[in-house]
Enzyme design. Structure first.
Site, PDB file in Angstrom:
ATOM      1  CD  GLU A 150       1.246   5.190   8.493  1.00 38.80           C
ATOM      2  OE1 GLU A 150       2.170   5.180   9.334  1.00 38.80           O
ATOM      3  OE2 GLU A 150       1.439   4.936   7.293  1.00 38.80           O
ATOM      4  CG  HIS A 167      -0.285  -4.405   2.399  1.00 41.41           C
ATOM      5  ND1 HIS A 167       0.713  -4.663   3.303  1.00 41.41           N
ATOM      6  CD2 HIS A 167       0.009  -3.197   1.848  1.00 41.41           C
ATOM      7  CE1 HIS A 167       1.582  -3.671   3.281  1.00 41.41           C
ATOM      8  NE2 HIS A 167       1.178  -2.767   2.418  1.00 41.41           N
TER       9      HIS A 167
END
Lengths: 422, 326, 325
Positions: free
Chosen positions: C60, C129
């Site tokens: 990322e 999440h």
């Protein structure tokens, strides 16, 4: 000409350092970048590399001294050069300590300034138990509803908007006491507005409304007026300003008036005082408030501690105060610390007016424009530059005779202006 | 082969001038820091000059250079005005970022100098992106990305090498291995020891290790790497072994290394002295010519300090400028 | 006007940008061959090729940093972060780099970068999440944050985001991709910093964004049956933030709750509440309320997760507790 080696900055957070050890002795030669001493910061011991080249003439601190960053620790110069410490730099022990500096920086606090400063209102004693929402308080004030008579239906009995609106206007008392700082002015008797447009109050407008209402309802004002011949003062001012031109200081008419008032206040301390139930509280400092017009009202910041200031210092302080008022960087003390005020409407070509006393003060001087008019002097008609001045005084503190003596002394000072610069 | 056979005299003199400019400029920065004209952090490049000067000399004007917070050397080697750099260090309105960036954040986009970046390894992904833009546009630009041995343990180092190799991007990764990440010796921070170039091989990037104190060796390696990268073969990795003569930043007592070690590097491995002596020995440039360069460099630095001192502070109004681009 | 779902609106925005501007390209994890983990980029790889639809390694920080670098060089990259939770691995590149470069270079550098990030809970994906970090990013000077709640805004705000010369976090709520709405065929944009009144009402203001717009509208319908009309305001962007629309509404209703899915402590709702206190204090009939997710890591179990996220019932309870309307 010897140059200084100063305590180096050795890290962004370093404020002072301990000179642990000199690595060079007086008389030795040093070059730029050569280690001359060891410095201890709060993090580590590091070498102090010389920022100058030459002979180390004089060590100004001894090992173990704690020295602020930027302060001289040694003198470096050419060989054979005579070094006089006094002429070059003050030795470290004669420099002001941190504590002393703070004392100097701090404005002298006004002693016994009275129970409350201007912006602080008394606690709303009769409403402390009443819980009401902000909109409910606002509506109650607008409609003339006494909140203590309203039953609250909100959580915990809080009076809500709905509760205020459910009260019939006729039930409301016709006069509402000023109950809290949220309510700026007595409410109109009728809830029906007759105005075509309501301009909401700004904070400053509300503040002025509160202070002036309180002053005019609490303080019995009396007024004395005189005419002051400003010809000599104006001439002196031109002379001073010509002389001070290079220093960037400019003395205004108002600065002369401030200085005249300060000199006079020293003789009449009761006009530099405030009335309280306990007695007349005399202020030790003379802090002269000056009215400064702003877009939606005015502020009266004070030049602190005028008693010890020369005319030039007052001029500089006044200029600085006006600039900081405009930039909004006044200190709280300056907003509230005034002990006497001057309101000058000279720039508006007003010939005379009377001003409202600003608590906790007992007098205010209102001055008009300086204008040329024919006057009779020694039975001759001649042209003079004159100014009208009106003093407002709290009658609880002083009487007409003292007010008259005061304003005549101000007149005397301004008509013999050398007193202002002596 | 002598130096003169590989390079012309003008270039040799210029390499020397640039290294000397960085040295004198930074020694002066140190003095100005102690005098409180420069604030905050100040990371000096003294001792490592040959790396920036040699490597950047291999680039074209339209290539990109990006580096870490120890960025004065790269900025000057890339041609940034000493006046503008010094003014930025002084926090002045005339500085390269109007006094908002400071020592660690120098930028000159007009020269493709895309910044000093002060989060360790943060510039590596940016270099990948600059190279990606060049590749997508089919420009033959090269990105030269400098970083230190401290950056090698960061995830962004590994992510960036992988990206660049995977996408065959035109990046020269130029590692300045000065043996210490701040105060931690490289062997104490890296499994695999101090020869870091081997890490690049794991990402199929051709890599070599060179003597970073020899400006000509650096230049030669950079020329080769740039040529290869520009041809579209993907990234290259050069590990320049070098040494920081001064502390990590100004207030570093250097407890982590021996004074003897520093003295040895300074006396044996000063890139500027060594270069000058080699050139004198080969009689390419005369002593008086070097003295002329030294004098000129000192004047440039004096002028930069004067310029910075006399420049105005930024106006308070500028506080809110450029938070967002319009 | 055709009705489409939010996923389709975002697809349209991306396609439009790819087709009209050579500088635009997409980067992300599994946006190509996998067709996008939320299928937003389905078919794109085939249509636009792997130079412009770039499947990235799972890195990322590298992705966001490389996109920032490309933006510095004048490209207009659009990054898909598979979920906003993963942005924590790239937060350095957003906060220390993309957000700062314009300022630190004194305007020499611009970073026209869009990071689309899937946000929000409710999917039974448990603690790692199911988070909402858009409010965190909104507090960083140099970054803009858009939070569309319907297809019209998703397309209109995305157009604005792509045209903006600054880094924009474009937070797409995972539970709203299937939401349907009218989207005109003629061109339009939704400017940043303009909240919209989703439902008018005179009695209480519910200021909210993202998925909580619908929870608030549901509460408003229930309140309406009791004679209380709630005004629901959708903020649409958190930075820039349109406090004026909220304050105007509070001047009318005198009551306000800020509704946000994120944890309560340090939540962005507090920023809005503070602004209302400062600007509309004398119009308030009680304290400014906040209805946020509880301060718990999102649990997996459906019953537990639902209990952690604000509901219409909780909004009504809080209104009663604070205002007793």
């Amino acid at each position: 000409m010897a140059t200084e080696l100063t305590m180096p900055q050795m890290g962004y957070d370093m404020k002072e350092g301990t000179l642990v050890r000199w690595l060079k002795a007086e008389g030795e030669e040093v070059s730029i970048g050569e280690a001359v001493a060891e410095i201890e910061t709060d993090k580590a011991v590091v070498e102090f590399e010389s920022t100058e080249a030459g002979i180390l003439h004089k060590l100004l601190v001894v090992e173990g001294d704690v020295v602020p960053v930027g302060q001289a620790v040694a003198l470096v110069g050419a060989a054979g050069e005579e070094v006089s410490i006094d002429s070059e730099v003050a030795p470290s022990d004669s420099l002001p300590s941190v504590e002393e500096e703070q004392e100097i920086d701090e404005p002298t606090p006004a002693v016994d300034t009275g129970p409350s400063d201007v912006p602080v209102q008394e606690p709303p004693t009769n409403l402390q138990e009443v819980r009401a929402s902000p909109i409910a308080r606002r509506l109650a004030a607008e409609r003339g509803v006494e909140l203590s008579q309203v039953k609250g239906t909100g959580p915990g009995g809080r009076i809500t908007k709905k509760d205020v609106l459910s009260v019939e206007p006729s039930q409301a008392p016709t006069e509402v006491p000023v109950i809290s700082s949220d309510i700026e002015s007595p409410a109109p008797a009728s809830p029906v507005s007759v105005a075509d447009e309501v301009v909401p109050l700004t904070r400053m407008r509300a503040q002025i409304a509160r202070v002036t209402t309180r002053s005019k309802t609490e303080i019995p004002h009396f007024y004395v007026t005189t005419q002051i011949d400003m010809s000599d003062a104006m001439a002196l001012r031109r002379q001073i300003n010509d002389n001070l031109k290079d220093d960037g200081v400019r003395v205004s008419v108002n600065d002369l008036i401030i200085k005249a008032c300060v000199n006079t206040l020293k003789k009449y301390p009761k006009l530099n005082a405030y009335f309280s139930e306990e007695g007349i509280e005399l202020h030790s400092a003379i802090n002269v408030g000056i009215a400064i017009a702003e877009e939606d009202g005015l502020t009266m910041p004070a030049i602190l501690d005028c008693g010890s200031k020369s005319l030039a210092q007052i001029a500089a302080a006044s200029d600085d105060l006006i600039q900081r008022t405009q930039s909004g960087t006044l200190q709280p003390d300056e907003y509230t610390g005034g002990t006497f005020s001057i309101s000058n409407m000279g720039m508006f070509e007003v010939t005379s007016f009377a001003a409202i006393i600003q608590p906790p003060q007992s007098a205010v001087l209102a001055v008009g424009t300086v204008q040329k008019i024919p006057v009779i002097r020694d039975d001759q008609v001649t042209v003079s530059e004159v100014m009208n001045a009106t003093l407002s005084v709290d009658h609880r503190v002083s009487d007409g005779a003292e007010g008259a003596r005061f304003i005549v002394e101000v007149k005397n000072q301004l008509e013999n202006p050398l007193k202002l610069v002596m | 082969m002598t130096i003169a056979e590989t390079l012309d005299k003008t270039l040799i003199a210029d390499l020397y001038r640039q290294m000397q400019l960085i040295r004198v400029f930074e020694e002066r920065c140190n003095v100005e820091y102690q005098r409180q004209n420069i604030k905050g952090f100040l990371h000096l490049y003294v001792g490592e000059e040959a790396v920036a000067v040699g490597a950047i000399s291999a680039l074209r004007e339209d290539d990109y250079v990006i580096t870490s917070y120890r960025d004065h050397g790269h900025a000057l080697a890339r041609g940034m005005e000493p006046n503008v750099v010094m003014a930025e260090l002084f926090g002045k309105a005339t500085g390269s970022s109007g006094g908002k960036g400071g020592s660690m954040h120098l930028f000159d986009v007009s020269r493709g100098f895309m910044g000093g970046h002060a989060i360790v390894a943060g510039q590596l992904p940016l270099a990948v992106g600059l190279a990606l833009a060049a590749k997508i546009r089919k420009e033959d630009k090269v990105v030269m990305c400098f970083f230190g041995d401290g950056a090698v343990a960061e995830g962004e180092f590994h992510e960036s090498l992988n990206f660049a190799s995977l996408w065959k991007l035109p990046v020269v990764f130029l590692l300045e291995n000065n043996l210490y990440g701040m105060g931690t010796q490289v062997e104490r921070a890296r499994a695999g020891g101090r020869d870091i170039f081997t890490a690049a091989e794991a990402y199929s990037i051709p890599a070599l290790q060179i003597n970073g104190q020899d400006v000509l060796e650096v230049r030669e390696a950079a020329v080769e790497a740039v040529q290869k990268v520009r041809s579209g073969e993907g990234p290259a990795f050069v590990e320049a072994m070098t040494y920081r003569f001064r502390g990590h930043s100004v207030a570093d007592p250097q407890a982590y290394r021996e004074r003897d070690e520093v003295d040895e590097w300074r006396s044996q491995n000063d890139p500027i002295n060594n270069f000058r002596n080699a050139i004198l020995a080969q009689e390419i440039i005369e002593e008086t010519e070097f003295e002329g360069i030294d004098k000129q460099v000192t004047e440039v630095v004096d002028e930069a300090v004067r310029f910075a001192e006399e420049s105005p502070e930024p106006s308070i109004d500028s506080l809110f400028d450029n938070i967002y681009a319009e | 006007m055709p009705e489409i779902i939010t996923r389709e609106a975002i697809r349209l925005g991306l396609q439009e940008a790819l087709e009209s501007d050579d500088r635009v390209f997409l980067m992300g994890e599994d946006i190509g061959a996998y067709q996008g983990s939320y299928a937003v980029t389905k078919g794109f790889l085939e249509q636009y090729g792997d130079e412009r639809v770039r499947d990235c390694p799972i890195a990322e920080s590298g992705i966001i940093g490389a996109a920032t670098g490309a933006a510095m060089a004048g490209m207009r990259p659009i990054v898909e972060m598979m979920t906003i939770n993963f942005m924590l691995l790239g937060i350095d590149q957003v906060v220390n780099h993309a957000a700062k470069l314009s300022y630190m270079s004194n305007g020499q550098i611009q970073v026209p970068l869009v990071i689309r990030a899937v946000t929000g809970g409710g999917g039974r994906l448990a603690a790692t999440h199911s988070q909402n970090f858009e409010g965190w990013f909104a507090s960083v000077p140099g970054v803009k944050v858009a939070v569309p709640s319907d297809p019209y805004d998703a397309l209109g705000l995305l157009r604005t985001a792509i045209a903006d010369p600054n880094p924009v976090i474009f937070a797409e709520h995972s539970m709203l991709y299937g939401r349907r709405g009218e989207v005109p065929e003629e061109p339009y944009v939704v400017p940043f910093g303009e909240a919209i009144v989703r439902r008018e009402g005179a009695d209480v203001t519910l200021a909210t964004y993202g998925r909580m717009v619908y929870t608030s509208l549901e509460a408003a319908e229930t309140l309406s049956t009791r004679g209380i009309e709630a005004e629901v305001i959708d903020l649409r962007t958190l930075n820039p933030l349109d406090t004026d629309t909220v304050v105007q509404s509070v001047r009318k209703t005198n009551r306000v709750l800020v509704v946000e899915e994120n944890w309560r402590t340090g939540a962005f709702s507090a920023e809005i509440a503070s602004a209302v206190h400062e600007e509309a204090f004398d119009d308030l009939d009680g304290p400014v309320g906040r209805v946020n997710g509880f301060d718990v890591p999102a649990p997996y179990n459906a019953k537990l997760e639902d209990a952690s996220i604000p509901t219409a019932e909780r909004i009504i309870e809080e209104l009663e507790r604070l205002y007793n309307p």
